[in-house]
Structure formats: C-alpha cells, structure tokens
Design a protein around this motif. Structure first.
Motif, PDB file in Angstrom:
ATOM      1  N   LEU A 140      43.676   4.552 114.669  1.00  0.00           N
ATOM      2  CA  LEU A 140      45.124   4.583 114.870  1.00  0.00           C
ATOM      3  C   LEU A 140      45.858   3.997 113.668  1.00  0.00           C
ATOM      4  O   LEU A 140      46.835   4.571 113.176  1.00  0.00           O
ATOM      5  N   ILE A 141      45.375   2.870 113.175  1.00  0.00           N
ATOM      6  CA  ILE A 141      46.004   2.225 112.020  1.00  0.00           C
ATOM      7  C   ILE A 141      45.887   3.115 110.786  1.00  0.00           C
ATOM      8  O   ILE A 141      46.849   3.278 110.026  1.00  0.00           O
ATOM      9  N   ASN A 142      44.727   3.727 110.591  1.00  0.00           N
ATOM     10  CA  ASN A 142      44.517   4.573 109.411  1.00  0.00           C
ATOM     11  C   ASN A 142      45.375   5.830 109.453  1.00  0.00           C
ATOM     12  O   ASN A 142      45.828   6.321 108.415  1.00  0.00           O
ATOM     13  N   ILE A 143      45.606   6.364 110.642  1.00  0.00           N
ATOM     14  CA  ILE A 143      46.376   7.596 110.771  1.00  0.00           C
ATOM     15  C   ILE A 143      47.872   7.338 110.638  1.00  0.00           C
ATOM     16  O   ILE A 143      48.583   8.042 109.915  1.00  0.00           O
ATOM     17  N   SER A 144      48.357   6.304 111.333  1.00  0.00           N
ATOM     18  CA  SER A 144      49.808   6.096 111.408  1.00  0.00           C
ATOM     19  C   SER A 144      50.329   5.095 110.390  1.00  0.00           C
ATOM     20  O   SER A 144      51.536   5.037 110.141  1.00  0.00           O
ATOM     21  N   GLY A 145      49.441   4.282 109.801  1.00  0.00           N
ATOM     22  CA  GLY A 145      49.892   3.217 108.915  1.00  0.00           C
ATOM     23  C   GLY A 145      50.095   1.940 109.713  1.00  0.00           C
ATOM     24  O   GLY A 145      50.454   1.976 110.890  1.00  0.00           O
ATOM     25  N   ARG A 146      49.886   0.809 109.062  1.00  0.00           N
ATOM     26  CA  ARG A 146      49.937  -0.458 109.779  1.00  0.00           C
ATOM     27  C   ARG A 146      51.319  -0.757 110.350  1.00  0.00           C
ATOM     28  O   ARG A 146      51.444  -1.314 111.435  1.00  0.00           O
ATOM     29  N   ASP A 147      52.367  -0.399 109.612  1.00  0.00           N
ATOM     30  CA  ASP A 147      53.703  -0.757 110.079  1.00  0.00           C
ATOM     31  C   ASP A 147      54.138   0.084 111.278  1.00  0.00           C
ATOM     32  O   ASP A 147      54.904  -0.374 112.130  1.00  0.00           O
TER      33      ASP A 147
END
Length: 247
Positions: free
Chosen positions: A211-218
C-alpha cells in the motif's frame, strides 16, 4: 364531537409518524460502524473520501465541540440547505443547515487565492462521472457545529430531482470524526502500523508495505482507511503490487 375527536387523533398519529420518520436516521459512531454500513449499503468510495476530507477540515476541541474551519456560505461550493423535504430533524434553535461536497461547483475566489481550500483531488475526481451525489450536511451557528450528516442525492433515473435519499442518510458522530482524523495525511509508517493494529489486524505487513509503495507514504493513511472500511480493496492492492509489470 366524535368526528372532531377522531380528526384530532388522526392528526396526532400522522404527526408522530412523521416525527418518527425524520428521527429514524442511523448513527455512525465508529469506523467499525462504517465497515458495517459499507458492507450493507451500496455506497461509493467518494463518500468515504468526503468524510475523511470533512473530518480533517474541522476543529474539535477538548470538550468535543466541532467548529468549521471554513465559511459554509462560500468555501468548497457549500451553501444553505433548507430541509424542505424534512429529511433531517429540525436544527437546534439559532442553527442553520449547510451542504458541502458538490464537485461541480465553479471555483470561487477562495479557490484561486488559497489552493489549500480546494476539495481533495480524490473528492473532485467524480466530476463528470455521474457519481457526484454524495453530500455532507451540517447544522451551524457561528462556525459551531451541532449535527453532521452524510447523505446522497437520488440517481437521475429515479426522477426525484434534487431530493436526498433517506435510506442513504446517516448521522455522523463526533467520535467517528475523531477516529477519521487519525488518518490525516502524513509519512509516518509507524503510525500506519498502529492504525492497522487498532482498526484491522487482518491487514498483513506485506499488504501494508504494498500500500505504501503504491500510493506513497503521505497518501497511505487515506488508502489504509479504504482498506479497513472496504476489505475487498485488498484484492486490488494485491493486483497492483509494484513488482508486477503492469502496475
């Protein structure tokens, strides 16, 4: 005399029925309630994004008093709502209803001068898709909010004009707004893990990392909220893993 008494009784019964109809609005008090509502009702993700946006654009005091951080007469295309169809219980004395969430409102001066006052792109992306039906209605007096409702217009094919759908109208509690505010935009991975552990322990570490890799941390907090409320989206995360060729 008997006819008059019957008329009075009938009038009272009709009044009580109308009051019960208006007051029978289900309250959403927590993210757990949100999950249940989204599993039982046909609600678009746009409405969840709108709720997230609203929760992060109000101020909530230590005594749980909710105050708007924007002008309900102007900002974000918001405007007065008169409750002519008696969708909602009457607002408290001195309060007035306002509605917000119409992505087809033309940008105003506030949008040009203060870009941060524009609705999330994810909220506005429904423009032109025919899904611009979700709204938040609030009762406000001098920026203080007493009631918050999530609702939606009927579909065009229902031929109900601009009426709101009572079956898809919900009372939003301050507690839910507080929980949604925990998902504010940030890049803190640790807080994402804590939110996952608090609200849905079925989401694995691998799924959270994807999820973090796909959407970005922010942007990940909002995406995590999607996964918690609508678990079926986990399948989408699996499909869109970054190491797949067509991600």
């Amino acid at each position: 005399m008997m006819k008059t008494s019957r008329a009075v009784i009938v009038t009272c019964l009709l009044t009580l029925a109308a009051l019960n109809c208006v007051s029978a609005i289900e309250e959403i008090n927590s993210i757990k309630d949100l999950k249940r509502i989204y599993s039982n009702k046909s609600l678009p993700m746009h409405s969840l994004t709108l709720l997230h946006w609203f929760a992060n654009n109000v101020d909530i005091g230590t005594n749980n008093v909710v105050r708007l951080s924007f002008n309900p007469n102007r900002d974000f295309g918001s405007h007065r709502y008169c409750n002519y169809e008696r969708l909602l219980p009457s607002a408290p004395q001195g309060y007035q209803f306002y509605t917000v969430g119409n992505v087809n409102q033309p940008p105003g001066d506030i949008d040009r001068k203060f870009p941060e006052y524009v609705l999330y792109p994810r909220v506005r992306e429904s423009r032109g898709t025919g899904r611009n039906r979700d709204r938040i209605i609030v009762s406000v007096q001098a920026q203080t909010v007493s009631q918050v409702y999530l609702t939606q217009h009927f579909r065009q094919e229902d031929n109900r004009g601009s009426e709101y759908d009572r079956d898809h109208t919900f009372n939003i509690s301050t507690n839910l707004l507080q929980q949604l505010r925990q998902f504010s935009f940030n890049d803190n991975t640790q807080s994402l893990q804590e939110l996952r552990d608090q609200f849905d322990q079925h989401i694995t570490d691998n799924q959270l990392n994807d999820l973090i890799n796909i959407s970005g941390r922010d942007q990940a907090p909002l995406e995590l909220l999607y996964l918690i409320v609508v678990p079926q989206r986990i399948n989408l995360v699996e499909v869109c893993r970054p190491n797949r060729r067509w991600a």
